[in-house]
Design an enzyme around this catalytic site. Sequence first.
Site, mmCIF file in Angstrom:
data_model
loop_
_atom_site.group_PDB
_atom_site.id
_atom_site.type_symbol
_atom_site.label_atom_id
_atom_site.label_comp_id
_atom_site.label_asym_id
_atom_site.label_seq_id
_atom_site.Cartn_x
_atom_site.Cartn_y
_atom_site.Cartn_z
ATOM 1 N N LYS A 273 0.854 -1.193 0.000
ATOM 2 C CA LYS A 273 0.000 0.000 0.000
ATOM 3 C C LYS A 273 0.888 1.241 0.000
ATOM 4 C CE LYS A 273 -3.335 2.562 2.878
ATOM 5 N NZ LYS A 273 -4.282 2.533 4.019
ATOM 6 N N ASP A 278 -2.526 10.054 4.057
ATOM 7 C CA ASP A 278 -3.940 9.689 4.132
ATOM 8 C C ASP A 278 -4.685 10.660 5.045
ATOM 9 O OD1 ASP A 278 -6.414 8.509 4.192
ATOM 10 O OD2 ASP A 278 -5.794 6.759 5.368
ATOM 11 N N LYS A 285 -10.303 12.551 8.297
ATOM 12 C CA LYS A 285 -9.934 12.014 9.610
ATOM 13 C C LYS A 285 -9.959 13.124 10.652
ATOM 14 C CE LYS A 285 -6.756 8.353 8.153
ATOM 15 N NZ LYS A 285 -7.508 7.238 8.735
ATOM 16 N N ASP A 355 -12.181 7.199 3.395
ATOM 17 C CA ASP A 355 -11.024 6.874 4.230
ATOM 18 C C ASP A 355 -10.665 5.385 4.168
ATOM 19 O OD1 ASP A 355 -8.940 7.368 5.936
ATOM 20 O OD2 ASP A 355 -10.179 7.502 7.760
ATOM 21 N N ARG A 359 -7.757 -0.278 0.509
ATOM 22 C CA ARG A 359 -8.268 -1.470 -0.176
ATOM 23 C C ARG A 359 -8.627 -1.156 -1.627
ATOM 24 N NH1 ARG A 359 -12.854 -2.065 4.330
ATOM 25 N NH2 ARG A 359 -11.219 -0.936 5.420
HETATM 26 N N1 BES Z 1 -4.493 4.219 6.832
HETATM 27 C C1 BES Z 1 -5.673 3.930 7.552
HETATM 28 C C2 BES Z 1 -5.469 2.855 8.619
HETATM 29 C C3 BES Z 1 -4.565 3.224 9.751
HETATM 30 C C4 BES Z 1 -5.083 3.699 10.930
HETATM 31 C C5 BES Z 1 -3.207 3.032 9.647
HETATM 32 C C6 BES Z 1 -4.253 4.020 11.980
HETATM 33 C C7 BES Z 1 -2.363 3.346 10.686
HETATM 34 C C8 BES Z 1 -2.888 3.838 11.852
HETATM 35 C C9 BES Z 1 -6.773 3.444 6.601
HETATM 36 O O1 BES Z 1 -6.738 4.007 5.347
HETATM 37 C C10 BES Z 1 -8.059 3.819 7.216
HETATM 38 O O2 BES Z 1 -8.323 4.981 7.318
HETATM 39 N N2 BES Z 1 -8.848 2.819 7.610
HETATM 40 C C11 BES Z 1 -10.113 3.048 8.217
HETATM 41 C C12 BES Z 1 -11.117 2.172 7.529
HETATM 42 C C13 BES Z 1 -12.536 2.503 7.854
HETATM 43 C C14 BES Z 1 -12.917 3.840 7.286
HETATM 44 C C15 BES Z 1 -13.423 1.407 7.299
HETATM 45 C C16 BES Z 1 -10.002 2.705 9.692
HETATM 46 O O3 BES Z 1 -9.304 1.754 10.041
HETATM 47 O O4 BES Z 1 -10.595 3.412 10.492
HETATM 48 ZN ZN ZN Z 2 -4.901 4.636 4.682
HETATM 49 MN MN MN Z 3 -7.741 5.818 5.227
#
Ligand code: BES
Ligand code: ZN
Ligand code: MN
Length: 505
Positions: A273, A278, A285, A355, A359
Amino acid sequence: MEITVVEGDVTEIETEVLIVNLFEAVDAPAGATGAVDSAIGGLITELISDGEITGAASASVLIHTPNSAYPKFKPSRVLVVGLGSEESFDLNVARRVSAAVIRRLRTSGVKNAATIVHGAGIGGIDRAAGAQALAEGSLLGSYRFNKYKKADPKRRDNIETLTVIEHDSSKMSAIYAGVEKGIVYSQADTLARDLVNEPANKLSPSDLAAVAERVAADGGISCVVLGESDVSKLGMGAYVGVAQGSDRPLKFIHMSYEGDPGNEENNLWLVGKGITFDSGGISLKPGAGMGKMKGDMGGGASVIGAMQAISRLKPNLNVHAVCAATDNMPGAAAQRPGDVVTAMNGTTIEVDNTDAEGRLTLADAIGYALSKGAVRIVDVATLTGAARVALGDGVSPVFGNDDELVGAVLEASNSVGESMWRLPLDPVTKRQNSSRIADLKNTGGRGGGSTTAAHFIADFAGETPWVHIDIAATSMLDSTRGWTPAGATGVPTRSLIELAMTLGE
Ligand code: BES
Ligand code: ZN
Ligand code: MN
């Protein structure tokens, strides 16, 4: 730090500090430590019986051995480091002890030191593996990311040279090979850490692609970088949807190492990835801790790092690394929650939450790998905050559709000390990804957040053997742990190298 290997007698080496070791509950040291003990009049034995030297893992005692007092003993000081109990000793203890020692020497302002390989005597570990662990612990444990700090005279530098000393000439080639391997693994890991620690304003998708190109050129392997129009033509609608909210152009990176020419189907595809920042996109976020999202390309960093090592170690299989690099930003052209995008393989996806972008990019990176004939895929991604909830920050969750490949990944992770644990891809949780209006939805609702993300990716891997490693919790640490200083960990770079080495034996 430079690590060299010499054959010789520990009592006769000219060094600022000689490092020897001791297991817990040993009151009469043997081997190299015993030889030092005799040469300095039984001082180590005395300190053991006094209770000052205990052998507790990573605890160390520094003994000054000036030439005036010990004319027949060359080292100026001896550091006796504990290895813990003999039963619990393994390569991870060796890495941790080496890291603790190197940081202690740094604090004392030492420039040159010599050491024996820990645990190769009564510890019973393989000498080459022990030497590799020593090199990895020393190099990775002393890692720092200082490039944006001004020079500080109060800051102690790392030691300059570490000499590994062995008196038995028949062991030299194993130690030499182990140290060399440890250096290659550590440099790859260090590259991955540097990329993750690098702030997003200094590391755009283009910058990441430039690093991959440099690594490829240095290693004599190939690297192709695709731009927006290329990937649009290939139909990567899921990836392009994520990228369209940013002013910085996407870069699709494909590195390839040919270790089995003429046998293209003997391959391993590493997919990382590569979100260079992000923000969450329109599903923005919260502000607190958002800066950590500079590290959302940690999967990409690990596959690029692994390719550096693979190009040097030359396993007998073809290894490809793919990274669909982009920012995830809420620009005016950004995709909206509710949008439907079409992935390269024709699957339509309802973007419920912008967010959940990782995937989306992985779907197309895997689609690309399959279109090029991938027979084994391992993806690595900082994918879900839920990974921390499930397993904490010491263990990465692993998912997969093929027991053999999952087993190979877990075995590799175990031998390099990067802890992983397999979680199930159960059919109940899978249903949480269904959309009312598209083939799939990019969020899975409440419960099993890491699992729904893995199920989503599994859909794109199809029947091809595939493993997914979620490093969201393990790619950065808030505080130093063993051979991993606070900040980027480099996980799972060394596991990927080890996997390629075992598959390509
Ligand atoms: N990059 C984040 C996941 C992440 C969170 C990595 C904290 C490192 C530390 C990912 O893109 C994300 O935002 N995932 C969301 C998914 C949700 C919106 C279904 C998450 O985990 O909250
Ligand atoms: Zn991410
Ligand atoms: Mn994200």
